[in-house]
Design a protein around this motif. Structure first.
Motif, short mmCIF file in Angstrom:
data_model
loop_
_atom_site.label_atom_id
_atom_site.label_comp_id
_atom_site.label_asym_id
_atom_site.label_seq_id
_atom_site.Cartn_x
_atom_site.Cartn_y
_atom_site.Cartn_z
N TYR A 147 -0.87 -13.88 -3.53
CA TYR A 147 0.17 -12.92 -3.50
C TYR A 147 1.46 -13.09 -4.29
O TYR A 147 1.72 -14.22 -4.60
CB TYR A 147 0.89 -12.85 -1.87
CG TYR A 147 -0.19 -12.54 -0.95
CD1 TYR A 147 -0.57 -11.37 -1.00
CD2 TYR A 147 -0.47 -13.54 0.05
CE1 TYR A 147 -1.88 -10.93 -0.09
CE2 TYR A 147 -1.27 -12.95 1.07
CZ TYR A 147 -1.98 -11.84 1.14
OH TYR A 147 -2.92 -11.38 1.90
N GLN A 174 1.69 -6.48 11.45
CA GLN A 174 0.93 -5.99 10.23
C GLN A 174 1.64 -5.00 9.77
O GLN A 174 1.71 -4.66 8.36
CB GLN A 174 -0.06 -5.25 11.16
CG GLN A 174 -1.18 -6.19 11.78
CD GLN A 174 -2.23 -5.29 12.34
OE1 GLN A 174 -3.14 -4.66 11.56
NE2 GLN A 174 -2.27 -5.33 13.66
N MET A 175 2.70 -4.14 10.31
CA MET A 175 3.33 -3.09 9.60
C MET A 175 4.39 -3.54 8.77
O MET A 175 4.51 -3.29 7.55
CB MET A 175 3.95 -2.21 10.49
CG MET A 175 4.71 -0.96 9.97
SD MET A 175 5.28 0.25 11.29
CE MET A 175 6.27 1.09 10.25
N GLN A 190 2.74 -4.96 5.66
CA GLN A 190 2.28 -3.92 4.60
C GLN A 190 3.51 -3.46 3.80
O GLN A 190 3.56 -3.11 2.78
CB GLN A 190 1.58 -3.17 5.15
CG GLN A 190 0.32 -3.52 5.76
CD GLN A 190 -0.75 -3.90 4.76
OE1 GLN A 190 -0.55 -3.63 3.68
NE2 GLN A 190 -1.56 -4.84 4.99
N ARG A 214 4.89 -5.99 1.54
CA ARG A 214 3.96 -6.32 0.32
C ARG A 214 4.22 -5.07 -0.65
O ARG A 214 4.25 -5.12 -1.91
CB ARG A 214 2.74 -6.22 0.81
CG ARG A 214 1.59 -6.27 -0.15
CD ARG A 214 0.38 -6.57 0.48
NE ARG A 214 -1.11 -6.43 -0.48
CZ ARG A 214 -1.72 -5.45 -0.46
NH1 ARG A 214 -1.68 -4.79 0.56
NH2 ARG A 214 -2.76 -5.49 -1.24
N ALA A 215 4.23 -3.81 -0.03
CA ALA A 215 4.21 -2.61 -0.99
C ALA A 215 5.72 -2.51 -1.80
O ALA A 215 5.69 -2.31 -3.09
CB ALA A 215 4.41 -1.44 -0.03
N ASP A 231 -2.28 -1.61 -5.46
CA ASP A 231 -2.09 -2.43 -4.37
C ASP A 231 -0.94 -1.81 -3.44
O ASP A 231 -1.06 -1.86 -2.14
CB ASP A 231 -1.91 -3.82 -4.61
CG ASP A 231 -3.05 -4.37 -5.35
OD1 ASP A 231 -4.31 -3.92 -5.12
OD2 ASP A 231 -3.19 -5.53 -5.90
N ALA A 238 -0.99 -0.33 0.33
CA ALA A 238 -0.21 -0.87 1.39
C ALA A 238 0.44 0.12 2.21
O ALA A 238 0.69 0.13 3.54
CB ALA A 238 0.67 -2.21 0.99
N GLN A 287 -1.54 2.18 4.48
CA GLN A 287 -1.91 1.42 5.57
C GLN A 287 -0.45 1.73 6.52
O GLN A 287 -0.54 1.70 7.89
CB GLN A 287 -2.25 0.39 5.22
CG GLN A 287 -2.89 -0.69 6.58
CD GLN A 287 -3.60 -2.00 6.12
OE1 GLN A 287 -3.79 -2.06 4.97
NE2 GLN A 287 -3.97 -2.75 7.02
N ALA A 288 0.51 1.23 5.91
CA ALA A 288 1.81 1.25 6.67
C ALA A 288 1.99 2.35 7.27
O ALA A 288 2.47 2.59 8.60
CB ALA A 288 2.88 0.80 5.83
#
Length: 413
Positions: free
Chosen positions: A80, A267-268, A271, A274-275, A320, A324, A327-328
Motif C-alpha cells: 500500500y 471495512q468502509m 476503503q 484508501r480511495a 484502484d 475502492a 466498494q465503499a
C-alpha cells in the motif's frame, strides 16, 4: 546559493524551496537511491555523485521519530502507498520539512514530496518533538513508538493512520492551491469532505457501542431493586430480564457492526481512506510527471522513462481508488440498512422501558430506587437514538459524496 551544490540557509537553518516545487526520488528495495530530481538534490545539498547509490537515510533527520518510518514501512511491505510528514536534513547542516507520498513499485519504492503549509503541519511539528523526546528518554522501540503515533490519529477521530494521512494530504493540497492562487480542485475538496464525514461516523459508531455496553448494567440494577420490592418472578424482575436479553442481542450486533476484525465500519473506513489517499497521490504524481518535462536526465535512466513510470502509477492508482469508492458505496448502503434495523430493534427496548415506567408509577413512593433506574434508561435511550440518527445522516452524506464522485468519473470518461 553559496557554493556548488550547497543551498543558502535562512537564519533558522531551514533550507528554502518554493511552494510549487516537488521532490522526486526512486530507490531499490533496500532504500538505495537510484534516481531523483534536481529540486531534491539542490535542497539536500549533495552532488549527484554523492546521492546516486547512497541510502535514502542520508537525508534522515533525528527529529523525525522512528515511529514514522515504522508505520511507513508497514504499509509499503503490504503493497500500500502511505503518506508521512518528514523532517529531513541537508548536507550543509540545515533541515527542511516535506509531506511525502511513498509507494511500492517493481524493484523498489518511489516518493514525491511537497512543502507542507497547513495548520495541521504545525501540530505535527509539536507531536514529533514530543514523540522523539519520549523515544530517547524511554528507549522506546519503533513498534512501541508507532503505537503512540497510531493512537494520536485515533484520538483525532480517524479509523486508521491511513485515514489520517488521507485527510492530511487533502488538506495540504487544498492549502497549496490556495497559496499558489490556483482554482480550488473540486475532487480534492470532495474527497476531504468525504474523509471528514467518515471520521465523524466512526466516532458516532464507537460512541453508540460504548453507550450500549454501559446500558448492560442497568437491568442488573433493576433486578436488585426488584428483589427488595416484590417476590421472586414479579413484574419488575420479568421486565429487567426481558430488557437484559433484548439489549444483549442488539449489543452483540453492534459489536459486529463497529468493532472486531472485519467489522462493517472498519471495512468502509478502510476503503474510503484508501480511495482518498490514492486519488490525492495520483494528483501529486501527475504534477511531478509534468514537472519532469523541463528537466534533463541526471543518470542513465532518461526522464521520459521516469515520466512513463509516474503515469502508469497515476493510471493504476486512479483505477484502484475508483474500485475502492465503488466498494465503499456498497458498504455505505449496507450501513444505512443495518442502522435502520438497529433503530427498529431499539423500539422493542422502548416498549420494555415504558412497562418499567408503568410499574414504577404503580408502586408510587415505595419504588425503592426504581424511578432512578428508569431515569438512567431514559438517558441512555436518548443518547442512543441521537447517535443512530447521526449515523444515518452521516451514512447518507458519505453515500452522497461517493455517488457524486463516481458519477463525475463516469461523465469524464
Amino acid at each position: 546559493m553559496t557554493k556548488m551544490g550547497q543551498p543558502a540557509l535562512r537564519g533558522t537553518n531551514e533550507v528554502p524551496f518554493a511552494l510549487e516545487e516537488l521532490f522526486y526520488s526512486r530507490t531499490d528495495t533496500r532504500g538505495v537511491i537510484q534516481s531523483g530530481n534536481e529540486i531534491f538534490r539542490r535542497t539536500a545539498g549533495f552532488e549527484w555523485s554523492e546521492m546516486i547509490g547512497a541510502p535514502h537515510k542520508i537525508v534522515r533527520h533525528p527529529d523525525t521519530p522512528r515511529a514514522v518510518f515504522r508505520v511507513l514501512w508497514d504499509a509499503l511491505k503490504k503493497g500500500y502507498p502511505m503518506g508521512a510528514y518528514v523532517k529531513n536534513k541537508a548536507k550543509g547542516g540545515g533541515w527542511y520539512w516535506v509531506f511525502a507520498v511513498v509507494m511500492p513499485i517493481e524493484g523498489g519504492y518511489l516518493s514525491v514530496r511537497l512543502k507542507p503549509t497547513s495548520e495541521l503541519s504545525d501540530e505535527i511539528h509539536q507531536l514529533y518533538r514530543d514523540l522523539s523526546a519520549r523515544e530517547r528518554a524511554e528507549s522506546l522501540d519503533p513498534e512501541e513508538s508507532a503505537t503512540l503515533l497510531r493512537d494520536f490519529a485515533e484520538r483525532g477521530g480517524y479509523s486508521s493512520y491511513t485515514a489520517f494521512m488521507a485527510y492530511a494530504l487533502a488538506l495540504e493540497l487544498t492549502e497549496r492551491d490556495r497559496r499558489l492562487n490556483r482554482n480550488a480542485d473540486e475532487n480534492t475538496r470532495m474527497l476531504a469532505e468525504l474523509n471528514t464525514a467518515m471520521g465523524r461516523l466512526t466516532k458516532e459508531q464507537f460512541g453508540l457501542l460504548r453507550s450500549f455496553e454501559a446500558l448492560q448494567s442497568v437491568p442488573n440494577n433493576m433486578r436488585i431493586v426488584a428483589s427488595r420490592l416484590e417476590p421472586s418472578g414479579g413484574p419488575v424482575s420479568a421486565i429487567s430480564e426481558n430488557y437484559k436479553a433484548s439489549s444483549a442481542v442488539i449489543s452483540e450486533r453492534l459489536r459486529k457492526f463497529v468493532a472486531g476484525r472485519g467489522n462493517l465500519c472498519g471495512q468502509m473506513a478502510f476503503q474510503v481512506a484508501r480511495a482518498v489517499f490514492q486519488l490525492g497521490c495520483a494528483r501529486v504524481l501527475n504534477e511531478m510527471s509534468t514537472n519532469f518535462m523541463g528537466e534533463e536526465a541526471q543518470n542513465d535512466r532518461p526522464r521520459e522513462e521516469e515520466r512513463a513510470l509516474l503515469q502508469s502509477l497515476v493510471t493504476k492508482g486512479t483505477a484502484d481508488a475508483n474500485a475502492a469508492m465503488r466498494q465503499a458505496a456498497e458498504l455505505a448502503d449496507d450501513m444505512m440498512n443495518q442502522s435502520r434495523d438497529i433503530r427498529r430493534q431499539l423500539l422493542g427496548l422502548d416498549t420494555i422501558r415504558v412497562l418499567g415506567r408503568v410499574e414504577c408509577g404503580r408502586m408510587r413512593d415505595a419504588n425503592g430506587g426504581l424511578a432512578a433506574t428508569i431515569d438512567q434508561l431514559d438517558s441512555f435511550h436518548d443518547d442512543i437514538k441521537g447517535r443512530l440518527e447521526a449515523i444515518l445522516a452521516l451514512s447518507e452524506e458519505i453515500e452522497h459524496w461517493l455517488g457524486r464522485y463516481l458519477r463525475a468519473g463516469r461523465s469524464a470518461a
